[in-house]
Motif scaffolding. Sequence first.
Motif, short mmCIF file in Angstrom:
data_model
loop_
_atom_site.label_atom_id
_atom_site.label_comp_id
_atom_site.label_asym_id
_atom_site.label_seq_id
_atom_site.Cartn_x
_atom_site.Cartn_y
_atom_site.Cartn_z
N ASP A 408 74.86 -5.01 -5.06
CA ASP A 408 74.40 -4.22 -6.20
C ASP A 408 73.29 -3.26 -5.75
O ASP A 408 72.69 -3.44 -4.68
CB ASP A 408 73.88 -5.14 -7.32
N GLY A 409 73.05 -2.24 -6.57
CA GLY A 409 72.14 -1.18 -6.17
C GLY A 409 70.73 -1.66 -5.87
O GLY A 409 70.10 -1.20 -4.91
N LYS A 410 70.21 -2.58 -6.67
CA LYS A 410 68.84 -3.05 -6.44
C LYS A 410 68.73 -3.79 -5.12
O LYS A 410 67.74 -3.65 -4.40
CB LYS A 410 68.41 -3.95 -7.59
N THR A 411 69.77 -4.58 -4.79
CA THR A 411 69.75 -5.31 -3.52
C THR A 411 69.82 -4.34 -2.36
O THR A 411 69.10 -4.48 -1.35
CB THR A 411 70.94 -6.29 -3.47
N ARG A 412 70.69 -3.32 -2.48
CA ARG A 412 70.77 -2.31 -1.41
C ARG A 412 69.44 -1.61 -1.22
O ARG A 412 68.96 -1.46 -0.08
CB ARG A 412 71.87 -1.30 -1.76
N ASP A 413 68.81 -1.21 -2.33
CA ASP A 413 67.52 -0.52 -2.23
C ASP A 413 66.47 -1.41 -1.55
O ASP A 413 65.69 -0.94 -0.71
CB ASP A 413 67.01 -0.13 -3.62
N SER A 414 66.46 -2.69 -1.93
CA SER A 414 65.49 -3.62 -1.36
C SER A 414 65.73 -3.81 0.14
O SER A 414 64.78 -3.82 0.94
CB SER A 414 65.57 -4.97 -2.09
N ARG A 415 66.99 -3.94 0.52
CA ARG A 415 67.29 -4.15 1.95
C ARG A 415 66.95 -2.90 2.76
O ARG A 415 66.48 -3.00 3.90
CB ARG A 415 68.76 -4.55 2.12
N ARG A 417 64.59 -0.72 1.92
CA ARG A 417 63.13 -0.63 1.96
C ARG A 417 62.54 -1.57 3.00
O ARG A 417 61.55 -1.25 3.65
CB ARG A 417 62.57 -0.94 0.57
N ASN A 418 63.17 -2.73 3.16
CA ASN A 418 62.66 -3.73 4.12
C ASN A 418 63.39 -3.68 5.46
O ASN A 418 63.24 -4.59 6.27
CB ASN A 418 62.77 -5.12 3.49
N PHE A 446 55.30 3.10 7.23
CA PHE A 446 55.58 2.34 6.01
C PHE A 446 54.90 3.02 4.84
O PHE A 446 53.71 3.31 4.87
CB PHE A 446 55.08 0.91 6.14
N SER A 447 55.65 3.29 3.78
CA SER A 447 55.09 3.90 2.58
C SER A 447 54.84 2.82 1.52
O SER A 447 55.66 1.92 1.34
CB SER A 447 56.05 4.95 2.03
N SER A 448 53.72 2.94 0.81
CA SER A 448 53.45 1.98 -0.27
C SER A 448 54.30 2.27 -1.49
O SER A 448 54.41 1.44 -2.38
CB SER A 448 51.96 2.02 -0.63
#
Length: 541
Positions: A408-415, A417-418, A446-448
């Motif tokens: 899902d999109g949120k998981t992709r964004d999180s992965r 970002r990390n 790394f951006s906050s």
Amino acid sequence: MIFKALSKTGCLVLLSLVLLALAPGCSRSPDQAPDQTTDQNREQDQNQATASLEGRVEVIRLSGGDYGYPSPYAHYPRGPGGYKMCLIFDSLLERGEKGLIPWLAEDWQVSDRGKACIFTIRQGVVWHDGRPFTCEDVAFSLDYAARHPMTWSYVFGAIQNIEILPENKVKVTLREADATMLDLLGKTRILPKHIWEKVDTPKTFTGPNAVIGTGPYRLTGYSREHGTYRFEAFDRFWGPRPRVGRIEFLPVSEPILAYEKGEIDLVRLSPDLLPRYEKNPDHRIVKSPGFWGYRLLFNMAEKGPLQTKAVRQAFAHAIDREELVAKIARGAAIPGQAGILPPDHIMADPSVKEYKVNPQKAARLLESAGYPALDFDLLCSGREVRMAEIIKQRLGAVGVTLNIISVDGKTRDSRVRNRRFTLAIIGHGGWGGDPNYLYAHCTNSFSSSTSPLASGGTGTASPAFAALLKAQCLETDPEKRRRLIYQIQHLAAEEVPEIPLYYTTAYNLFRPDKYDGWLFMFDHHSLEHSKLSYLDWKGEI
């Protein structure tokens, strides 16, 4: 869902039939239950017609969905979350059609060779709770944002000192000169000190007081479960008069059908449906600039072939970006540029080299790099699987095997970002903004900020490239900075830190008789995201 079971062509045929069935003259069968929503809409349309005589519409409804609680700390990082928050919270500067415009700051002056800025703060402004807005609120907000990064964080760790000066002025001094300082300070949201000074954990602060701002709209309804929002005009707003009394966001399953039924007032139009509306005077179509795009990310922090420039260049020769535009965006997009900045960007250099599709050259590059056969995981969200399949096919032809991982999109964004990916596809807006985002895309800094625009960078192959990226941050002379940005685009095209796939140029459809106030921000792709779209904006305050 029946649409999902049909081919694309079948969907369009069925959609056309449904649209015809919804045309005026069709009546409800006697055994159907009364349509309360339609009756409510009719009544509200009557109210709206009366309101329009005064140049103001009662309500605008837009496609919704949950994007978090609209405080500067609790909204989701993507645009639909952040721009809802901006209806409530003002900033020192606003983004107009041609550039930054005065907002809570009436004027500003950059000094100390780009290290300091003095803002003249507007008087006569009140918060939604009736308390007066002051210079202390500005000083507090910038200091608070520097200590607690907002979801869209711009000044975290950057501010050295804040002073309140006579004559309603606030001076901000940074730790080092920054060419983007005015933009970063100017768009940071201003908070009421009398509320937020008592808040130690801002991301969990979601009570009614968390959405007290000075903006033109107040939040009067929010349902996380249903993905609905309701904003009502603030009658003591200091600025241009709101033209829309109420803005409602509601989830819809098929936006074009919801538009046809009058449930929403603005919709993205598929190019396939352009002939239905483009000659109809009841509708207006506006094309967006190419400031929302997709990019293919390489995780160069992982040891292996992606750290080799020739491998990344082989990808650029293998992937047919025009094919993606034709098959995925159905022509409503611009192919990605090797220099990263989209052609519509004010600092895009049209002379930057491009990679023509050349599978033979791609195979030779891989062979010469010692990688005639490769195997990678490609991370994407469910919406991008078809795009990933096309890329898989093209890379497979040159000896690169992809294993598509859809989440899902949120998981992709999180992965992303990390940095938990090898290859990834990500799409987002912001491509028209200050080109300093090249720094985030091309380095491992790394951006906050949790915005997708600030994610995905994993390093550069060249120290010279990194030095140029840093130098443009410090260069405050506009023309000298432009030249640096041009050099960076040429280096990006050579080193291929990522591959922009395409920039969308969506078609926006609305009924001008109902509302015609839609405006673009100078650097943004979305009409509904502009605060000015809902105000009686005359070009200046």
